[in-house]
Motif scaffolding. Sequence first.
Motif, mmCIF file in Angstrom:
data_model
loop_
_atom_site.group_PDB
_atom_site.id
_atom_site.type_symbol
_atom_site.label_atom_id
_atom_site.label_comp_id
_atom_site.label_asym_id
_atom_site.label_seq_id
_atom_site.Cartn_x
_atom_site.Cartn_y
_atom_site.Cartn_z
ATOM 1 N N ASP A 57 0.810 -1.225 0.000
ATOM 2 C CA ASP A 57 0.000 0.000 0.000
ATOM 3 C C ASP A 57 0.842 1.273 0.000
ATOM 4 O O ASP A 57 0.296 2.378 0.077
ATOM 5 N N HIS A 58 2.158 1.153 -0.120
ATOM 6 C CA HIS A 58 3.065 2.300 0.023
ATOM 7 C C HIS A 58 2.705 3.479 -0.878
ATOM 8 O O HIS A 58 2.936 4.626 -0.529
ATOM 9 N N ARG A 107 -6.439 -0.502 2.494
ATOM 10 C CA ARG A 107 -5.982 0.765 3.076
ATOM 11 C C ARG A 107 -7.148 1.751 3.066
ATOM 12 O O ARG A 107 -7.698 2.050 2.013
ATOM 13 N N GLN A 141 -4.018 4.019 9.680
ATOM 14 C CA GLN A 141 -2.794 4.426 10.362
ATOM 15 C C GLN A 141 -3.145 5.164 11.655
ATOM 16 O O GLN A 141 -4.031 6.030 11.647
ATOM 17 N N LYS A 203 -1.107 -3.803 13.779
ATOM 18 C CA LYS A 203 0.199 -4.001 13.138
ATOM 19 C C LYS A 203 1.200 -3.086 13.824
ATOM 20 O O LYS A 203 0.944 -1.891 13.982
ATOM 21 N N GLY A 227 9.033 -2.971 7.642
ATOM 22 C CA GLY A 227 9.961 -1.840 7.646
ATOM 23 C C GLY A 227 10.911 -1.883 6.470
ATOM 24 O O GLY A 227 10.723 -2.649 5.520
ATOM 25 N N GLY A 253 6.298 -5.812 3.422
ATOM 26 C CA GLY A 253 6.289 -5.297 2.068
ATOM 27 C C GLY A 253 7.668 -5.319 1.451
ATOM 28 O O GLY A 253 8.066 -6.268 0.782
ATOM 29 N N ARG A 254 8.452 -4.258 1.755
ATOM 30 C CA ARG A 254 9.750 -4.094 1.088
ATOM 31 C C ARG A 254 10.679 -5.278 1.300
ATOM 32 O O ARG A 254 11.452 -5.623 0.401
HETATM 33 C C1 R5P Z 1 2.797 2.416 6.209
HETATM 34 O O1 R5P Z 1 3.024 2.410 7.354
HETATM 35 C C2 R5P Z 1 2.187 1.312 5.487
HETATM 36 O O2 R5P Z 1 1.487 0.460 6.242
HETATM 37 C C3 R5P Z 1 3.134 0.795 4.516
HETATM 38 O O3 R5P Z 1 2.868 1.363 3.302
HETATM 39 C C4 R5P Z 1 3.414 -0.645 4.410
HETATM 40 O O4 R5P Z 1 2.434 -1.454 4.907
HETATM 41 C C5 R5P Z 1 4.742 -0.893 4.999
HETATM 42 O O5 R5P Z 1 5.271 -2.142 4.673
HETATM 43 P P1 R5P Z 1 6.816 -2.408 4.816
HETATM 44 O O6 R5P Z 1 7.329 -1.486 5.870
HETATM 45 O O7 R5P Z 1 6.925 -3.838 5.245
HETATM 46 O O8 R5P Z 1 7.456 -2.166 3.496
#
Ligand code: R5P
Length: 295
Positions: A57-58, A107, A141, A203, A227, A253-254
């Motif tokens: 969802d970034h 989201r 959030q 989360k 993160g 995600g990342r």
């Molecule tokens: C922001 O806090 C969102 O929730 C993010 O876009 C996403 O879910 C973060 O995922 P990650 O930190 O694992 O890349």
Amino acid sequence: MADTDDDTSGARFRPEVPAPSHTFPLKGCGGLDWGMQSRLARIFRPATSRTVMLAIDHGYFQGPTTGLERVDLSIVPLLPFADALMTTRGMVRSTVPPASRAPIVLRASGGPSILKELSDEHVAVSMEDAARINACAVAVQVFIGGEFEAQSVHNMTRLVDAGQRYGIPVLAVTAVGKELTRDARYLRLATRICAELGAHFVKTYYCAEDFDTVAAGCPVPLVMAGGKKLPELDALTMAYRAVQEGAAGVDMGRNIFQSDHPEAMIRAVAAVVHESVKPHAAYEKFMVPKAQAQD
Ligand code: R5P
């Protein structure tokens, strides 16, 4: 034609067999309505009561993130390996195949971009639209300690009220501002506030010390946030520790889609989360063969 001559015999009612009384295994969710439990059971595998959510969802605040330039090419092939996909309604309608079996965690907050104050979010999706999309949960959030803390908490409580009406669970995402420390004391505060005010699951980030107290103090399932991209073994170790210390899974995600081998990585994460495979073993099994094949 109606079965007016139906002659079911007494024996078929099996009066000697008591009807089962189902209990719902997810922490703190036993009292939820059937629709909520059903949706949560799609996100959290019933066999383990854990989940591997894939977060993409970034773009809702930072645009096309590395690895998400073409979601159709990089993410859609990963859907069979994800227990749930956390994404936006724009990406759902434009790019996610409706025949995909991955439950959607939608989201539902947004507003500011990375160029502005991020805590100034508002509710960005109606629960009616979430239901239309067949979302299994919505995500919001919550910025505890942030400039717009109360507004973000109010976004969450409005979504919880709407979610209760529609049977759609709410995932509260604890956002930690740059100026705040991600230690157990802060994470206990943030996650507990979210759960007390009605979030159905939460989360939050992992912290090396006392994460077990964060998980224990949160009365509903806690999923670990991924993160920034880490070396794969480090990310697997973090996921392993989080679930061993009480998390009900991860929402990464990342650390998945920015890996050189995203499919191997999500499968390794799933082994760690659902089978409690040790991080080194998961790394050796899934990541090493891929890297060797590339040589
Ligand atoms: C922001 O806090 C969102 O929730 C993010 O876009 C996403 O879910 C973060 O995922 P990650 O930190 O694992 O890349």
